[in-house]
Write a protein that holds these residues in place. Structure first.
Motif, short mmCIF file in Angstrom:
data_model
loop_
_atom_site.label_atom_id
_atom_site.label_comp_id
_atom_site.label_asym_id
_atom_site.label_seq_id
_atom_site.Cartn_x
_atom_site.Cartn_y
_atom_site.Cartn_z
N GLN A 70 -8.72 5.63 -9.22
CA GLN A 70 -7.58 5.05 -9.93
C GLN A 70 -8.08 3.99 -10.91
O GLN A 70 -8.95 3.17 -10.59
CB GLN A 70 -6.61 4.39 -8.96
CG GLN A 70 -5.51 3.57 -9.62
CD GLN A 70 -4.74 2.69 -8.66
OE1 GLN A 70 -5.04 2.64 -7.46
NE2 GLN A 70 -3.75 1.97 -9.15
N GLU A 126 -0.20 8.49 -6.05
CA GLU A 126 0.33 7.83 -4.86
C GLU A 126 1.73 8.33 -4.51
O GLU A 126 2.59 7.56 -4.10
CB GLU A 126 0.32 6.30 -5.02
CG GLU A 126 -1.06 5.74 -5.33
CD GLU A 126 -1.09 4.24 -5.35
OE1 GLU A 126 -1.14 3.62 -4.27
OE2 GLU A 126 -1.06 3.68 -6.46
N TYR A 138 -4.89 8.50 -12.56
CA TYR A 138 -5.59 8.91 -11.34
C TYR A 138 -6.30 10.25 -11.57
O TYR A 138 -5.87 11.07 -12.39
CB TYR A 138 -4.61 9.08 -10.18
CG TYR A 138 -3.70 7.90 -9.93
CD1 TYR A 138 -3.99 6.96 -8.95
CD2 TYR A 138 -2.53 7.74 -10.67
CE1 TYR A 138 -3.15 5.88 -8.72
CE2 TYR A 138 -1.69 6.66 -10.45
CZ TYR A 138 -2.00 5.73 -9.47
OH TYR A 138 -1.16 4.67 -9.26
N SER A 162 6.14 8.07 -10.42
CA SER A 162 4.83 8.72 -10.49
C SER A 162 5.00 10.22 -10.69
O SER A 162 6.01 10.82 -10.31
CB SER A 162 4.01 8.46 -9.23
OG SER A 162 4.61 9.03 -8.09
N SER A 213 1.27 6.80 -12.99
CA SER A 213 2.32 6.02 -12.34
C SER A 213 2.67 4.81 -13.19
O SER A 213 1.83 4.28 -13.93
CB SER A 213 1.89 5.56 -10.94
OG SER A 213 0.91 4.54 -11.02
N LYS A 269 0.85 -1.19 0.00
CA LYS A 269 0.00 0.00 0.00
C LYS A 269 0.89 1.24 0.00
O LYS A 269 1.70 1.44 0.91
CB LYS A 269 -0.92 0.01 1.22
CG LYS A 269 -1.71 -1.27 1.42
CD LYS A 269 -2.52 -1.64 0.21
CE LYS A 269 -3.64 -0.68 -0.07
NZ LYS A 269 -4.44 -1.08 -1.24
N SER A 329 -0.54 4.63 -1.17
CA SER A 329 -1.34 5.80 -0.82
C SER A 329 -2.38 5.41 0.21
O SER A 329 -3.03 4.37 0.10
CB SER A 329 -2.03 6.37 -2.06
OG SER A 329 -3.16 5.63 -2.41
N ARG A 347 -3.37 11.69 -1.74
CA ARG A 347 -2.17 11.00 -2.21
C ARG A 347 -2.48 10.10 -3.40
O ARG A 347 -1.70 10.00 -4.34
CB ARG A 347 -1.56 10.17 -1.08
CG ARG A 347 -1.03 11.01 0.08
CD ARG A 347 0.23 11.74 -0.30
NE ARG A 347 0.68 12.60 0.78
CZ ARG A 347 0.47 13.90 0.85
NH1 ARG A 347 -0.18 14.51 -0.11
NH2 ARG A 347 0.92 14.60 1.86
N LEU A 348 -3.63 9.44 -3.37
CA LEU A 348 -4.00 8.58 -4.49
C LEU A 348 -4.16 9.39 -5.76
O LEU A 348 -3.68 9.01 -6.83
CB LEU A 348 -5.30 7.83 -4.17
CG LEU A 348 -5.80 6.89 -5.26
CD1 LEU A 348 -4.83 5.74 -5.46
CD2 LEU A 348 -7.19 6.35 -4.92
#
Length: 421
Positions: free
Chosen positions: A386, A51, A368, A323, A349, A39, A41, A46-47
């Protein structure tokens, strides 16, 4: 003899989880290996950035990627939310889809001394997740037709306490103490038809983790004056390092079957260590005219060094992740309506994941999108989505379309005010 065939059944199946006649569900089959999917994000913001965010110096968010970033916190902050994850999995003959809802973690940050950039952050968040279920209907000349199910659940989580401090020239450092905990359970079941004289067999293996580690972070001050371009109002670089961790791991294995009305049960308990390799991250953030923000991030983690009970995995290789993210957020001194307070984000990303099978590396590419809406002064509700593609159908492997929706509540309050006398 037939009634005891379950003891050797799983040794003669010759089973491959990527064979073309499987029915898959529950999640990504790739998570069957090691500690599962990592994991990166843990919040919607952040996602939406792809991320990333190692070099962000936020006063209105808690950035657990880099503990040095806590130093600009000006209010007590609380962040929590949830994720909805979906996977469309396909091979050469089968397509399935599943989705599940997960708690994305909890963060609590307190600014202690703004002049020295001292802030305390506590949190709990997932580190990895295992979630798969595979079913195969099969037959053999040795036994009656049967159904085999492989299932895995659980993962690693971490609880952390972090502090930041501001050095001269506005350089910030930070460190967090991390306590890793979690449980991963793998189940293997063989079930016969009710008319069969063979007995169903059930095998469970549990891995229980507890260990400690740390993360160190560094964040430069604003270096935009070195560029000499008036439109660039903020330029920073960030660095984070998480140490390798040897996590004590208890293993519990059980197997059982039913003979007439009695249940035969065997049990085995063991102890070992799981070696989680170090993680390195570097990033940059660039702001134009106080409204446009661009971030670049790179993560590296040598999963080829992963070990369980001092043994490496043939299915693991080094992870590399790149990213880029973009945010538009109007200068907070210039807005007065609701829509002027909405910020919009997007990102891309590319990840060379830690998985490798039969000489084929499993890579992932994602796009994203997200936005934040105000729900009060210094409070927002953040949304992100995403879409990603991972894997391949070549060599009887699996291709996955990843759909992820994230929702985060971000609250900021003035809880403590220091009076100067």
């Amino acid at each position: 003899m037939k009634k005891n065939i379950y003891i050797t059944l799983f040794f003669v199946l010759g089973f491959s989880i990527f064979s073309s006649d499987l029915i898959a569900g529950g999640g990504s089959i790739y998570t069957r290996y090691g500690i599962g999917d990592l994991k990166f994000s843990l919040t919607a913001r952040r996602l939406a950035f792809g991320e990333g965010g190692i070099a962000l110096a936020d006063f209105d968010y808690v950035n657990s990627f880099n503990p040095a970033s806590f130093y600009q916190m000006r209010m007590t902050r609380i962040e929590t939310g949830l994720d909805i994850n979906g996977f469309a999995i396909s091979n050469n003959s089968t397509n399935v889809f599943y989705n599940q809802v997960y708690f994305s973690g909890f963060k609590f940050g307190i600014p202690i001394d703004k002049d020295y950039g001292i802030s305390l952050v506590m949190g709990m968040e997932p580190y990895s997740r295992v979630n798969y279920e595979i079913t195969e209907n099969d037959s053999s000349s040795l036994v009656d037709p049967y159904k085999v199910t492989y299932k895995g659940t659980g993962g690693l989580s971490k609880v952390y306490f972090g502090l930041s401090y501001k050095l001269p020239f506005d350089i910030a450092i930070g460190s967090s103490f991390e306590y890793y905990t979690g449980k991963i359970q793998h189940q293997s079941n063989a079930e016969f038809q009710s008319t069969s004289s063979f007995r169903n067999a059930y095998f469970n293996k549990d891995y229980i983790f507890t260990g400690v580690g740390f993360t160190f972070g560094l964040l430069t001050g604003n270096l935009s004056h070195l560029v000499g371009i008036n439109a660039i109002t903020d330029l920073r670089f960030g660095f984070s390092y998480s140490n390798s961790v040897n996590i004590p791991t208890d293993t519990v294995s059980t197997s059982s079957t039913t003979i007439n009305s009695a249940t035969a049960l065997s049990y085995d308990d063991g102890y070992g260590q799981t070696h989680i390799p170090e993680r390195l991250g570097i990033g940059a953030s660039l702001k134009f005219k106080d409204s446009y923000l661009i971030i670049l991030d790179y993560f590296y983690q040598p999963w080829s060094k992963y070990k369980f009970q001092n043994k490496t995995s043939n299915f693991y290789k080094d992870l590399n992740r790149f990213s880029i993210g973009l945010e538009y957020k109007k200068d907070p001194t210039k807005y007065n309506s609701f829509w002027e307070q909405v910020s919009v984000r997007g990102g891309l990303s590319y990840e060379q994941t830690q998985y490798t099978f039969y000489g084929a590396n499993i890579n992932e590419t994602s796009i994203y999108f997200g936005f934040s809406a105000p729900i009060g002064f210094e409070n927002t509700i953040d949304f992100a989505f995403q879409f990603g593609k991972r894997g391949t159908t070549e060599n009887n492997l699996l291709s996955e379309n990843i759909y992820r929706f994230s929702l985060t509540f971000n609250f900021g309050e003035l809880w403590f005010i220091r009076l100067n006398r």
